[in-house]
Design a protein around this motif. Structure first.
Motif, PDB file in Angstrom:
ATOM      1  N   ALA A   1       0.751  -1.151   0.002  1.00 41.22           N
ATOM      2  CA  ALA A   1       0.055   0.220   0.046  1.00 41.22           C
ATOM      3  C   ALA A   1       0.882   1.115   0.013  1.00 41.22           C
ATOM      4  O   ALA A   1       2.293   0.980   0.751  1.00 41.22           O
ATOM      5  CB  ALA A   1      -1.174  -0.088   0.678  1.00 41.22           C
ATOM      6  N   THR A   2       0.527   2.331  -0.856  1.00 43.12           N
ATOM      7  CA  THR A   2       1.257   3.790  -1.085  1.00 43.12           C
ATOM      8  C   THR A   2       0.755   4.463  -0.179  1.00 43.12           C
ATOM      9  O   THR A   2      -0.607   4.579  -0.489  1.00 43.12           O
ATOM     10  CB  THR A   2       1.292   4.298  -2.503  1.00 43.12           C
ATOM     11  N   VAL A   3       1.365   5.759   0.438  1.00 40.76           N
ATOM     12  CA  VAL A   3       0.792   6.089   1.279  1.00 40.76           C
ATOM     13  C   VAL A   3       0.126   8.012   0.554  1.00 40.76           C
ATOM     14  O   VAL A   3       1.826   8.151  -0.269  1.00 40.76           O
ATOM     15  CB  VAL A   3       1.293   6.779   2.787  1.00 40.76           C
ATOM     16  N   VAL A   4      -1.035   7.692   0.625  1.00 44.27           N
ATOM     17  CA  VAL A   4      -1.173   9.385  -1.283  1.00 44.27           C
ATOM     18  C   VAL A   4      -1.318  10.132   0.118  1.00 44.27           C
ATOM     19  O   VAL A   4      -0.832  11.274  -0.560  1.00 44.27           O
ATOM     20  CB  VAL A   4      -2.556   8.724  -1.676  1.00 44.27           C
ATOM     21  N   GLU A   5      -1.990  10.179   0.904  1.00 42.60           N
ATOM     22  CA  GLU A   5      -2.252  11.811   1.530  1.00 42.60           C
ATOM     23  C   GLU A   5      -2.300  11.653   3.387  1.00 42.60           C
ATOM     24  O   GLU A   5      -3.236  10.252   3.491  1.00 42.60           O
ATOM     25  CB  GLU A   5      -2.942  12.918   1.154  1.00 42.60           C
ATOM     26  N   HIS A   6      -2.049  12.337   4.381  1.00 41.51           N
ATOM     27  CA  HIS A   6      -2.381  12.852   5.118  1.00 41.51           C
ATOM     28  C   HIS A   6      -3.547  14.099   5.244  1.00 41.51           C
ATOM     29  O   HIS A   6      -3.322  14.944   5.211  1.00 41.51           O
ATOM     30  CB  HIS A   6      -1.553  13.580   6.402  1.00 41.51           C
ATOM     31  N   THR A   7      -4.597  13.574   6.064  1.00 38.40           N
ATOM     32  CA  THR A   7      -6.061  14.560   5.342  1.00 38.40           C
ATOM     33  C   THR A   7      -6.769  14.806   6.905  1.00 38.40           C
ATOM     34  O   THR A   7      -6.524  13.261   7.310  1.00 38.40           O
ATOM     35  CB  THR A   7      -6.791  14.592   4.608  1.00 38.40           C
ATOM     36  N   LYS A   8      -7.771  15.828   7.107  1.00 40.88           N
ATOM     37  CA  LYS A   8      -8.837  15.939   8.124  1.00 40.88           C
ATOM     38  C   LYS A   8     -10.048  15.729   7.524  1.00 40.88           C
ATOM     39  O   LYS A   8     -10.093  15.842   6.537  1.00 40.88           O
ATOM     40  CB  LYS A   8      -8.497  17.278   9.010  1.00 40.88           C
ATOM     41  N   GLY A   9     -11.108  14.606   8.298  1.00 41.28           N
ATOM     42  CA  GLY A   9     -12.385  14.954   7.928  1.00 41.28           C
ATOM     43  C   GLY A   9     -13.494  16.466   8.241  1.00 41.28           C
ATOM     44  O   GLY A   9     -12.289  17.444   8.611  1.00 41.28           O
ATOM     45  N   LYS A  10     -14.642  15.882   8.690  1.00 34.28           N
ATOM     46  CA  LYS A  10     -14.929  17.357   8.698  1.00 34.28           C
ATOM     47  C   LYS A  10     -15.384  17.964   9.460  1.00 34.28           C
ATOM     48  O   LYS A  10     -14.395  17.075  10.629  1.00 34.28           O
ATOM     49  CB  LYS A  10     -16.653  16.723   8.185  1.00 34.28           C
ATOM     50  N   MET A  11     -15.688  18.477   9.824  1.00 31.12           N
ATOM     51  CA  MET A  11     -15.403  20.060  11.713  1.00 31.12           C
ATOM     52  C   MET A  11     -16.893  18.893  12.524  1.00 31.12           C
ATOM     53  O   MET A  11     -17.627  19.170  11.711  1.00 31.12           O
ATOM     54  CB  MET A  11     -15.641  20.978  11.094  1.00 31.12           C
ATOM     55  N   GLU A  12     -15.909  18.388  13.253  1.00 29.10           N
ATOM     56  CA  GLU A  12     -17.762  18.360  14.168  1.00 29.10           C
ATOM     57  C   GLU A  12     -17.338  19.171  15.667  1.00 29.10           C
ATOM     58  O   GLU A  12     -16.669  19.136  16.059  1.00 29.10           O
ATOM     59  CB  GLU A  12     -17.271  16.509  14.352  1.00 29.10           C
ATOM     60  N   HIS A  13     -18.565  19.262  15.972  1.00 29.75           N
ATOM     61  CA  HIS A  13     -18.437  19.854  17.343  1.00 29.75           C
ATOM     62  C   HIS A  13     -19.037  19.259  18.241  1.00 29.75           C
ATOM     63  O   HIS A  13     -20.141  18.772  18.547  1.00 29.75           O
ATOM     64  CB  HIS A  13     -19.256  21.402  17.299  1.00 29.75           C
ATOM     65  N   ILE A  14     -17.665  19.079  19.431  1.00 30.89           N
ATOM     66  CA  ILE A  14     -18.260  18.533  20.455  1.00 30.89           C
ATOM     67  C   ILE A  14     -18.528  19.657  21.627  1.00 30.89           C
ATOM     68  O   ILE A  14     -18.231  20.567  21.851  1.00 30.89           O
ATOM     69  CB  ILE A  14     -16.993  18.030  21.048  1.00 30.89           C
ATOM     70  N   PHE A  15     -19.989  19.218  22.009  1.00 28.06           N
ATOM     71  CA  PHE A  15     -21.320  20.138  23.034  1.00 28.06           C
ATOM     72  C   PHE A  15     -20.736  19.784  24.742  1.00 28.06           C
ATOM     73  O   PHE A  15     -21.303  18.567  24.808  1.00 28.06           O
ATOM     74  CB  PHE A  15     -22.453  20.699  22.289  1.00 28.06           C
ATOM     75  N   LYS A  16     -19.923  20.580  25.616  1.00 29.11           N
ATOM     76  CA  LYS A  16     -20.256  20.138  26.904  1.00 29.11           C
ATOM     77  C   LYS A  16     -20.958  20.744  27.533  1.00 29.11           C
ATOM     78  O   LYS A  16     -21.275  21.586  27.043  1.00 29.11           O
ATOM     79  CB  LYS A  16     -19.157  19.979  27.499  1.00 29.11           C
ATOM     80  N   LYS A  17     -21.954  20.243  28.405  1.00 29.95           N
ATOM     81  CA  LYS A  17     -22.508  20.982  29.551  1.00 29.95           C
ATOM     82  C   LYS A  17     -23.092  20.421  30.880  1.00 29.95           C
ATOM     83  O   LYS A  17     -22.768  19.687  30.554  1.00 29.95           O
ATOM     84  CB  LYS A  17     -24.062  21.356  29.251  1.00 29.95           C
ATOM     85  N   LYS A  18     -23.066  21.710  31.549  1.00 29.33           N
ATOM     86  CA  LYS A  18     -23.157  21.097  33.447  1.00 29.33           C
ATOM     87  C   LYS A  18     -24.243  21.635  33.896  1.00 29.33           C
ATOM     88  O   LYS A  18     -24.624  22.752  33.693  1.00 29.33           O
ATOM     89  CB  LYS A  18     -21.862  21.109  34.019  1.00 29.33           C
ATOM     90  N   ARG A  19     -25.434  20.548  34.350  1.00 27.73           N
ATOM     91  CA  ARG A  19     -26.684  21.572  34.335  1.00 27.73           C
ATOM     92  C   ARG A  19     -26.202  22.387  35.393  1.00 27.73           C
ATOM     93  O   ARG A  19     -25.692  21.952  36.009  1.00 27.73           O
ATOM     94  CB  ARG A  19     -28.003  20.425  34.268  1.00 27.73           C
ATOM     95  N   ARG A  20     -27.453  23.297  35.469  1.00 21.85           N
ATOM     96  CA  ARG A  20     -27.121  24.373  36.599  1.00 21.85           C
ATOM     97  C   ARG A  20     -26.133  25.104  36.541  1.00 21.85           C
ATOM     98  O   ARG A  20     -26.477  25.350  38.039  1.00 21.85           O
ATOM     99  CB  ARG A  20     -27.835  23.228  37.460  1.00 21.85           C
ATOM    100  N   LYS A  21     -25.769  25.144  36.233  1.00 24.57           N
ATOM    101  CA  LYS A  21     -23.893  25.979  36.470  1.00 24.57           C
ATOM    102  C   LYS A  21     -23.666  26.780  35.644  1.00 24.57           C
ATOM    103  O   LYS A  21     -22.673  27.445  35.387  1.00 24.57           O
ATOM    104  CB  LYS A  21     -23.011  24.644  36.924  1.00 24.57           C
ATOM    105  N   GLY A  22     -24.368  26.693  34.471  1.00 18.64           N
ATOM    106  CA  GLY A  22     -24.297  27.774  33.689  1.00 18.64           C
ATOM    107  C   GLY A  22     -22.964  27.647  32.518  1.00 18.64           C
ATOM    108  O   GLY A  22     -22.456  28.181  32.574  1.00 18.64           O
TER     109      GLY A  22
END
Length: 186
Positions: free
Chosen positions: A138-159
């Motif tokens: 197998a020949t390495v063609v490229e190093h690439t990145k995937g699509k932008m993903e947004h990770i949402f973190k939240k703690k309730r009642r703490k703002g």
């Protein structure tokens, strides 16, 4: 007091026997009711045969099996890359999680090949097929990145709310030809 359970019909006690005709035959049980005909077939084990265009050859040895696979027009392999198994054919473009220790243009030799086959024949390793029998590069063609993903973190009642953008990194590989050796030494 126990609840009244529904009546369970046994094999010979169908509710439609009194209404329609019930005929046992060699293929199964057929009954008719209100102009409709039903047939209950017993479970029959059927023998699967090969397609008509093939000559049913059973290989006597591993080298004979490899020569039969080599005689077919297209072959495939199941190989392990970075801990995951992939079904590969020649000229495939494969996207795998980032391989950090390779550069673009490097040629990788796939050493863990679990299965090689064609349309008609399959050879499985225990657990892998030795590299002197089947080799794939197998020949390495490229190093690439995937699509932008947004990770949402939240703690309730703490703002506390955070949105973390992330792009997963990948390596793309071009699969070379599948080389099946003609001589096998056990």
């Amino acid at each position: 007091m126990l609840p009244k359970l529904p009546k369970v019909w046994s094999e010979f006690e169908y509710p439609w026997e009194s209404i329609g005709s019930f005929v046992p035959n060699s293929l199964g049980t057929t009954w008719q009711m209100a102009g409709w005909t039903w047939t209950r077939l017993p479970f029959i084990r059927q023998q699967v045969t090969r397609a008509l265009h093939t000559d049913a050859q059973n290989p006597s040895s591993t080298s004979h099996a490899l020569s039969l696979i080599r005689s077919q027009p297209n072959q495939y392999v199941i190989a392990c890359i970075a801990g995951h198994k992939y079904l590969l054919a020649s000229k495939d473009l494969l996207t795998v999680p980032r391989l950090n220790d390779v550069r673009v243009g490097d040629v990788l030799s796939l050493s863990q090949i679990h299965e090689v086959g064609s349309r008609e024949y399959i050879l499985r390793g225990r657990p892998v097929i030795p590299t002197n029998q089947v080799s794939v590069e197998a020949t390495v063609v490229e190093h690439t990145k995937g699509k932008m993903e947004h990770i949402f973190k939240k703690k309730r009642r703490k703002g506390y709310e955070r949105t973390i953008p992330h792009k997963q990194t990948y390596t793309r590989l071009r699969i070379g030809p599948i080389h099946i050796s003609s001589v096998f030494i056990e």
